[in-house]
Design an enzyme around this catalytic site. Structure first.
Site, PDB file in Angstrom:
ATOM      1  N   TYR A 161       0.862  -1.187   0.000  1.00  0.00           N
ATOM      2  CA  TYR A 161       0.000   0.000   0.000  1.00  0.00           C
ATOM      3  C   TYR A 161       0.895   1.233   0.000  1.00  0.00           C
ATOM      4  CZ  TYR A 161      -3.227   3.574   1.753  1.00  0.00           C
ATOM      5  OH  TYR A 161      -3.974   4.713   1.907  1.00  0.00           O
ATOM      6  N   ASP A 263       9.557   3.157  -0.616  1.00  0.00           N
ATOM      7  CA  ASP A 263       8.509   3.758   0.206  1.00  0.00           C
ATOM      8  C   ASP A 263       8.856   3.415   1.655  1.00  0.00           C
ATOM      9  OD1 ASP A 263       6.334   4.317   1.748  1.00  0.00           O
ATOM     10  OD2 ASP A 263       4.853   3.409   0.404  1.00  0.00           O
ATOM     11  N   LYS A 291       4.742   9.605   8.410  1.00  0.00           N
ATOM     12  CA  LYS A 291       4.410   9.015   9.711  1.00  0.00           C
ATOM     13  C   LYS A 291       5.350   9.460  10.839  1.00  0.00           C
ATOM     14  CE  LYS A 291       2.011   4.964   7.829  1.00  0.00           C
ATOM     15  NZ  LYS A 291       0.591   5.076   8.069  1.00  0.00           N
TER      16      LYS A 291
HETATM   17  C1  LIG Z   1       3.933   2.146   3.247  1.00  0.00           C
HETATM   18  C2  LIG Z   1       2.961   3.273   3.194  1.00  0.00           C
HETATM   19  N1  LIG Z   1       3.067   4.180   2.213  1.00  0.00           N
HETATM   20  C3  LIG Z   1       2.231   5.229   2.119  1.00  0.00           C
HETATM   21  C4  LIG Z   1       1.216   5.393   3.028  1.00  0.00           C
HETATM   22  C5  LIG Z   1       0.273   6.570   2.916  1.00  0.00           C
HETATM   23  O1  LIG Z   1       0.544   7.463   3.926  1.00  0.00           O
HETATM   24  P1  LIG Z   1      -0.585   8.546   4.354  1.00  0.00           P
HETATM   25  O2  LIG Z   1      -1.682   7.779   4.997  1.00  0.00           O
HETATM   26  O3  LIG Z   1       0.163   9.455   5.288  1.00  0.00           O
HETATM   27  O4  LIG Z   1      -1.012   9.240   3.119  1.00  0.00           O
HETATM   28  C6  LIG Z   1       1.061   4.472   4.063  1.00  0.00           C
HETATM   29  C7  LIG Z   1      -0.030   4.633   5.049  1.00  0.00           C
HETATM   30  O5  LIG Z   1      -0.368   3.757   5.795  1.00  0.00           O
HETATM   31  C8  LIG Z   1       1.950   3.381   4.150  1.00  0.00           C
HETATM   32  O6  LIG Z   1       1.844   2.468   5.104  1.00  0.00           O
END
Ligand SMILES: Cc1ncc(COP(=O)(O)O)c(C=O)c1O
Length: 450
Positions: A161, A263, A291
Site C-alpha cells: 500500500y 517507500d 508518519k
Molecule cells: C507504506 C505506506 N506508504 C504510504 C502510506 C500513505 O501514507 P498517508 O496515509 O500518510 O497518506 C502508508 C499509510 O499507511 C503506508 O503504510
C-alpha cells in the site's frame, strides 16, 4: 501442529465481541451520533473497526485511553506514527515553542533546512522536499521517476500500500482470484472512482520475485521509469526481503536506465536511523518518508540523489503544496530527529524486540499454533499460517478469523494493536508493556487450543 477448530473460533469470537461491547458503551453511543455528520461515522475508512469503532480520548507515553476510560498499551501507535510515544515532552516543547511564533508562512524557515540536513545525513541522499502525507510523498516519488526518465511505466509490488493517490490505488489488499497468475499479476482496482487508465501504466509483481521484474524489464524496459516498493513489506504484516532481493532490484533497474524508489513511510527513521536504506545497505534513487518523522504532527518528506532530484532543482517538475515544510511540522520533526529517535534508540529496540519475539515464539511452540512471528526492531506481526510468508499471496492464505480473534483478546486485555497491520512499539514502551501483549496472546492461544 494443532488443527484449529473453526466452530470454537466462532464461539470465542462471539464471546469476546460481547465482552468488548460491555467495555465500550460511550463509543457505541457516539458512533450513532457520528453517522449523522461523518460519512460512515469516521474521518478515515480505517477508523471504522469491526465490530465497533473505538473513539479515543487521550494518550501519554506508551498508553492511550478511549472515550469510555479504558486504558490500553498502544501497540498500534497510530498506524506506526507514534514511535516517539504520545505527548513526548520534547515534541510538546518544540510544538509549543513554534505555535507562539506563528505556524505558517509562504516562506521556508530555518527548521526546514535543518530537517533536510538531518535526513540527508541519515539516508545518504543529498536533496529533500517536504509534503504532508505519505500518499503525496509516494505520488511524487513516481512523478520524479517518470520526469527523470521520460518514461511512463512504474513497477509496483502486489500487496504493498502506497497511499491513496489515483496512480497507486491498485493491487494492495485484493482478491487473489481477480489478480492473475502469481508470476504475472495484473493491476486490480482497490477502490471505485479511479479510472482504469492509471492501472494501465503500472506493472505488478510479487514481493521477493526478482525474476518477475527481470521479465518486465526484458519485455518493456525502455518504457519503465522505475519501481516503487516498501523495502520491508509492512501492510500485510511484516514480510522481509530475501537476501540479495533489494540490491538485485537496484542493479536490474539501473541496467535498464530505470530508478528505484523506496517507500519508507513505515520503515523510515523507525527501524534504524536511516530506515530500511541503512538496514539493508541498499541506497535507492528516491525515498518517501512520513508518519513517525513528525512525532504525531502531519509531515512527509521525499529525498533523492542529485540525478533524481534534478527535475525539481531545474523546475522541470513542479513540486507544489501550500503546507509543504510547514513550520509547526518542521519544529516537531527536528525535535524527533535530534532528541527522540536518537541513534541509541535502535539498539534498545533490537534488545527489547529479541525478548518480545522469543516470548511470542514460545507461546506458539507450547500451543503448537499454526503461526509465525516476523519482526524488525519496533515493528512486527504474527502471520496465522504455519509456513513462512514471502509475499502477499502467502499472507492472503492465512487464517483471517483466527487473526480477528487474537486481536479481540488483545483489546479486552487492555492492548490496542492494529487489526491487520504490524504492531509498533515506541521509545517509551517498557518490557512490562510488551509483556501485556504476550499475556493476552497466551490467553488467546490457550482458549483456542483447549
Ligand atoms: C507504506 C505506506 N506508504 C504510504 C502510506 C500513505 O501514507 P498517508 O496515509 O500518510 O497518506 C502508508 C499509510 O499507511 C503506508 O503504510
Amino acid at each position: 501442529m494443532t488443527d484449529i477448530d473453526q466452530a470454537r473460533v466462532a464461539e470465542l469470537t462471539e464471546r469476546e465481541e460481547a465482552r468488548l461491547a460491555e467495555r465500550l458503551p460511550r463509543s457505541i453511543d457516539l458512533a450513532k451520533r457520528a453517522s449523522q455528520s461523518l460519512a460512515g461515522g469516521v474521518a478515515c475508512t480505517w477508523h471504522a473497526l469491526d465490530p465497533y469503532t473505538i473513539y479515543g480520548a487521550r494518550g501519554r507515553g506508551s498508553r492511550l485511553w478511549d472515550l469510555d476510560g479504558n486504558e490500553y498499551v498502544d501497540m498500534h501507535c497510530g498506524y506506526g506514527v507514534m514511535v516517539a510515544g504520545h505527548a513526548h515532552p520534547k515534541v510538546v516543547e518544540a510544538v509549543r515553542g513554534r505555535v507562539g511564533l506563528g505556524t505558517h508562512f509562504a516562506m521556508p524557515v530555518r527548521e526546514t533546512v535543518e530537517v533536510a540536513e538531518l535526513l540527508a545525513e541519515r539516508f545518504g541522499l543529498p536533496l529533500w522536499r517536504f509534503k504532508n502525507s505519505g500518499s503525496e510523498a509516494t505520488m511524487d516519488a513516481c512523478r520524479i521517476m517518470r520526469a527523470t526518465t521520460g518514461r511512463d511505466l512504474v513497477i509496483k509490488v502486489e500487496g504493498s500500500y502506497h497511499g491513496s493517490s489515483d496512480g497507486l490505488a491498485f493491487s494492495y489488499w485484493v482478491d487473489v482470484e481477480r489478480a492473475g497468475a502469481a508470476d504475472r499479476p495484473v493491476a486490480v482496482h482497490n477502490t471505485a472512482g479511479v479510472p482504469e487508465a492509471f492501472g494501465s501504466v503500472l506493472r505488478i509483481v510479487q514481493f521477493n520475485d526478482l525474476e518477475a521484474v527481470e521479465r518486465v524489464l526484458a519485455d518493456e524496459g525502455d518504457r519503465v521509469a522505475g519501481m516503487i516498493l516498501e523495502p520491508i513489506l509492512m501492510n500485510v504484516g511484516v514480510i522481509q526481503p530475501d537476501p540479495g532481493y533489494l540490491s538485485g532490484l537496484r542493479d536490474l533497474l539501473h541496467r535498464h536506465g530505470a530508478l528505484l524508489a523506496f517507500d519508507e513511510v513505515k520503515t523510515g527513521v523507525t527501524i534504524a536511523a536511516g530506515g530500511a536504506t541503512e538496514w539493508s545497505g541498499v541506497r535507492p534513487d528516491v525515498v518517501a518518508l512520513a508518519k513517525a518523522i513528525g512525532g504525531g504532527i502531519p509531515v512527509a518528506a521525499i529525498g533523492g540523489t542529485e540525478e533524481a532530484m534534478r527535475v525539481l532543482v531545474d523546475g522541470t517538475l513542479e513540486g507544489e503544496g501550500t503546507f509543504n515544510g510547514n513550520p509547526l511540522s518542521m519544529a516537531a520533526a527536528r525535535a524527533v530527529l535530534t532528541e527522540v529517535l536518537t541513534p541509541d534508540v535502535y539498539e534498545r529496540f533490537e534488545a527489547q524486540n529479541a525478548r518480545f519475539t522469543a516470548a511470542l515464539q514460545d507461546v506458539i511452540a507450547r500451543h503448537d499454533l499454526p503461526a509465525t512471528v516476523s519482526t524488525v526492531r519496533c515493528r512486527g506481526s504474527i502471520h496465522f499460517r504455519a509456513e513462512p510468508v514471502r509475499n502477499f499471496r502467502d499472507e492472503a492464505g492465512s487464517d483471517g478469523p483466527l487473526q480477528h480473534l487474537a486481536w479481540l483478546f488483545q483489546l479486552n486485555a487492555g492492548v490496542f494493536p492494529p487489526a491487520g497491520d504490524p504492531w509498533t512499539f515506541s521509545v517509551v514502551h517498557t518490557d512490562e508493556d510488551l509483556d501485556r501483549y504476550v499475556g493476552a496472546f497466551e490467553g488467546f492461544a490457550a482458549a483456542v487450543t483447549s
